[in-house]
Scaffold this active site. Structure first.
Site, PDB file in Angstrom:
ATOM      1  N   ARG A  36       0.827  -1.215   0.000  1.00  0.00           N
ATOM      2  CA  ARG A  36       0.000   0.000   0.000  1.00  0.00           C
ATOM      3  C   ARG A  36       0.856   1.257   0.000  1.00  0.00           C
ATOM      4  O   ARG A  36       0.461   2.274  -0.586  1.00  0.00           O
ATOM      5  CB  ARG A  36      -0.911   0.001   1.221  1.00  0.00           C
ATOM      6  CG  ARG A  36      -2.053  -0.972   1.057  1.00  0.00           C
ATOM      7  CD  ARG A  36      -2.965  -0.924   2.248  1.00  0.00           C
ATOM      8  NE  ARG A  36      -4.136  -1.744   2.001  1.00  0.00           N
ATOM      9  CZ  ARG A  36      -4.863  -2.282   2.951  1.00  0.00           C
ATOM     10  NH1 ARG A  36      -4.555  -2.100   4.218  1.00  0.00           N
ATOM     11  NH2 ARG A  36      -5.918  -3.011   2.639  1.00  0.00           N
ATOM     12  N   LYS A 198     -15.930 -18.657   3.792  1.00  0.00           N
ATOM     13  CA  LYS A 198     -17.365 -18.791   4.045  1.00  0.00           C
ATOM     14  C   LYS A 198     -18.264 -18.154   2.991  1.00  0.00           C
ATOM     15  O   LYS A 198     -18.023 -17.026   2.574  1.00  0.00           O
ATOM     16  CB  LYS A 198     -17.697 -18.156   5.387  1.00  0.00           C
ATOM     17  CG  LYS A 198     -17.165 -18.936   6.557  1.00  0.00           C
ATOM     18  CD  LYS A 198     -17.625 -18.298   7.834  1.00  0.00           C
ATOM     19  CE  LYS A 198     -17.214 -19.153   9.015  1.00  0.00           C
ATOM     20  NZ  LYS A 198     -17.465 -18.474  10.271  1.00  0.00           N
ATOM     21  N   GLY A 356      -6.956  -9.188   0.400  1.00  0.00           N
ATOM     22  CA  GLY A 356      -5.626  -9.477   0.965  1.00  0.00           C
ATOM     23  C   GLY A 356      -5.098 -10.850   0.590  1.00  0.00           C
ATOM     24  O   GLY A 356      -3.950 -10.987   0.139  1.00  0.00           O
ATOM     25  N   GLY A 379     -12.516  -4.927   1.581  1.00  0.00           N
ATOM     26  CA  GLY A 379     -13.945  -4.671   1.826  1.00  0.00           C
ATOM     27  C   GLY A 379     -14.546  -3.765   0.772  1.00  0.00           C
ATOM     28  O   GLY A 379     -15.656  -4.005   0.275  1.00  0.00           O
TER      29      GLY A 379
HETATM   30  P1  AMP Z   1     -11.457 -15.449   3.404  1.00  0.00           P
HETATM   31  O1  AMP Z   1     -10.804 -14.724   4.552  1.00  0.00           O
HETATM   32  O2  AMP Z   1     -12.886 -15.763   3.621  1.00  0.00           O
HETATM   33  O3  AMP Z   1     -11.178 -14.807   2.067  1.00  0.00           O
HETATM   34  O4  AMP Z   1     -10.743 -16.875   3.374  1.00  0.00           O
HETATM   35  C1  AMP Z   1      -9.380 -17.026   3.125  1.00  0.00           C
HETATM   36  C2  AMP Z   1      -8.869 -18.179   3.945  1.00  0.00           C
HETATM   37  O5  AMP Z   1      -9.623 -19.329   3.637  1.00  0.00           O
HETATM   38  C3  AMP Z   1      -7.419 -18.497   3.668  1.00  0.00           C
HETATM   39  O6  AMP Z   1      -6.664 -18.316   4.838  1.00  0.00           O
HETATM   40  C4  AMP Z   1      -7.449 -19.974   3.272  1.00  0.00           C
HETATM   41  O7  AMP Z   1      -6.415 -20.729   3.871  1.00  0.00           O
HETATM   42  C5  AMP Z   1      -8.782 -20.449   3.827  1.00  0.00           C
HETATM   43  N1  AMP Z   1      -9.288 -21.607   3.095  1.00  0.00           N
HETATM   44  C6  AMP Z   1      -9.288 -21.788   1.784  1.00  0.00           C
HETATM   45  N2  AMP Z   1      -9.815 -22.974   1.460  1.00  0.00           N
HETATM   46  C7  AMP Z   1     -10.168 -23.566   2.606  1.00  0.00           C
HETATM   47  C8  AMP Z   1     -10.757 -24.822   2.932  1.00  0.00           C
HETATM   48  N3  AMP Z   1     -11.096 -25.694   1.974  1.00  0.00           N
HETATM   49  N4  AMP Z   1     -10.969 -25.107   4.233  1.00  0.00           N
HETATM   50  C9  AMP Z   1     -10.633 -24.216   5.188  1.00  0.00           C
HETATM   51  N5  AMP Z   1     -10.077 -23.010   4.950  1.00  0.00           N
HETATM   52  C10 AMP Z   1      -9.844 -22.695   3.677  1.00  0.00           C
END
Ligand code: AMP
Length: 402
Positions: A36, A198, A356, A379
């Site tokens: 950044r 999620k 990120g 975001g």
């Molecule tokens: P987010 O913060 O929602 O964008 O999620 C990113 C995080 O999801 C990263 O740290 C990944 O390691 C994790 N991630 C990706 N695939 C999976 C999975 N199949 N099970 C659990 N965590 C995951």
């Protein structure tokens, strides 16, 4: 988009206040990721070249308003800017009480705006005070444009009402131009990649994308929820049972591409309190999505059986990417995200990536040159894709002097 741009302004001998997003990770005074800061340098240099006296402000971390705390001080950033601009950048801690003494050609960094009471609540008095510091206000922080705060939205209104020039900086303008190109007049096929942990955190973005995309590639925990919605067992994987109906609705609106095979680890090898570290020694196994066992945790998409996914990316004319395909931080479960990033690199389409983890994956797999635009906002990127109005952008559209 219709707002005034800093490039077109006469800044000779003007005091310019630039709102940047200099919120970088700092541990014990050491900056661990300067992306950044690097992105903000061209804007500051341009203001100097145009003959301005340059005040720069930003937030850093989440301090308690009204309380100074050393670990949230902008001093390491002032030192960084001094080094990279080749001139002394002083840190000013008194600007909330009195005017800053600055001459054209100088750069002064203002201490963390979140130390000021009223910053987050968008206080009118604080916004007015920021406006009083300058002749020209430049909003250049895309990453905070989705928040109406005193140093983002409030100051735009206050400065404009006081008859001052208000405009977008080149970094913010480039972000908005890139997103506009990808979303409002996209070349087809438009393919989105939505990964991460999620569905619930990216639900609005998935629903918005389902209306405009030809295909959506899902990854990570999000893919698991879609695999479950197709009726397959996902064993011990991260997924959201309560999102299955929503996933089915999304699948009825657009084509969702799922892998045929996944990479799993047995849950007995995983410590959920120390997830990433424990995966370093976990044994990866490739399974077809209809044979995932009850102790299996899906952690990546497998290369074999994902050819249709990589082909869709390569054939896309526009690609929007947010979120990894698996636990890319651990090499044994990073292959899916690596191949996906290679496909983005090999695609001739216009690609835009944000968030990120996505930018971390792009750096890890060294595909920076193959991505058309990397958005610094997480975001704000998602909210823009969702079609939400970003308060600081709408204030610029309304108040900036065109
Ligand atoms: P987010 O913060 O929602 O964008 O999620 C990113 C995080 O999801 C990263 O740290 C990944 O390691 C994790 N991630 C990706 N695939 C999976 C999975 N199949 N099970 C659990 N965590 C995951």
């Amino acid at each position: 988009m219709n707002f005034a741009r800093m490039e077109n302004q006469d800044l000779t001998a003007k005091t310019v206040l630039i709102r940047e997003d200099l919120n970088v990770p700092i541990q014990n005074g050491i900056i661990s990721n300067d992306a950044r800061l690097q992105s903000s340098l061209p804007t500051i240099k341009l203001a100097l070249d145009k003959g301005a006296a340059v005040l720069v402000c930003s937030h850093l971390g989440r301090p308690i308003e009204g309380e100074f705390e050393e670990k949230y001080s902008m001093q390491p950033i002032a030192d960084y800017l001094s080094k990279h601009l080749g001139q002394t950048v002083t840190l000013n801690k008194e600007y909330a009480e009195k005017k800053v003494d600055i001459k054209p050609g100088e750069v002064v960094l203002l201490e963390n705006v979140r130390f000021n009471i009223g910053e987050k609540k968008n206080s009118e008095a604080l916004s007015q005070h920021y406006a009083d510091l300058c002749d020209v206000f430049v909003m250049d922080a895309f990453g905070t444009a989705h928040r109406a705060q005193a140093s983002t939205e409030g100051v735009i209104q206050a400065a404009a009402k006081a008859g001052k020039v208000v405009c977008a900086g080149p970094l913010l303008a480039a972000e908005l131009d890139a997103l506009d190109k990808a979303l409002h007049a996209p070349k087809k096929p438009l393919v989105a990649i939505v990964g991460g942990s999620k569905v619930s955190t990216k639900l609005d973005v998935l629903i918005s994308l389902a209306k405009i995309c030809d295909q959506i590639i899902v990854g990570g925990g999000i893919a698991n929820t879609f695999i479950a919605a197709k009726g397959y067992s996902v064993g011990a994987s991260l997924y959201e049972a309560e999102m299955i109906d929503t996933a089915k609705q999304i699948m009825s609106k657009t084509e969702i591409l799922l892998p045929k095979n996944v990479v799993v680890a047995d849950k007995s090898q995983i410590n959920f309190d120390d997830f990433i570290n424990s995966l370093q020694s976990a044994k990866p196994m490739v399974k077809s999505i209809d044979t995932v066992g009850e102790n299996d945790m899906i952690l990546d998409v497998a290369a074999e059986g994902s050819e249709h996914i990589f082909a869709a990316i390569k054939n896309a004319a526009t690609i929007l990417w947010n979120g990894p395909a698996g636990v890319f931080e651990v090499d044994a479960f990073a292959e899916g995200t690596r191949l996906l990033s290679e496909a983005v690199k090999d695609s001739k389409g216009y690609s835009i990536a944000g968030g990120g983890d996505t930018l971390a994956a792009i750096h890890k797999f060294k595909v920076e040159n193959g991505v058309s635009y990397m958005s610094t906002g997480g975001g704000a990127f998602l909210e823009f894709v969702e079609g939400k109005v970003l308060p600081a952008v709408s204030a610029l559209e309304k108040y900036s002097t065109k």
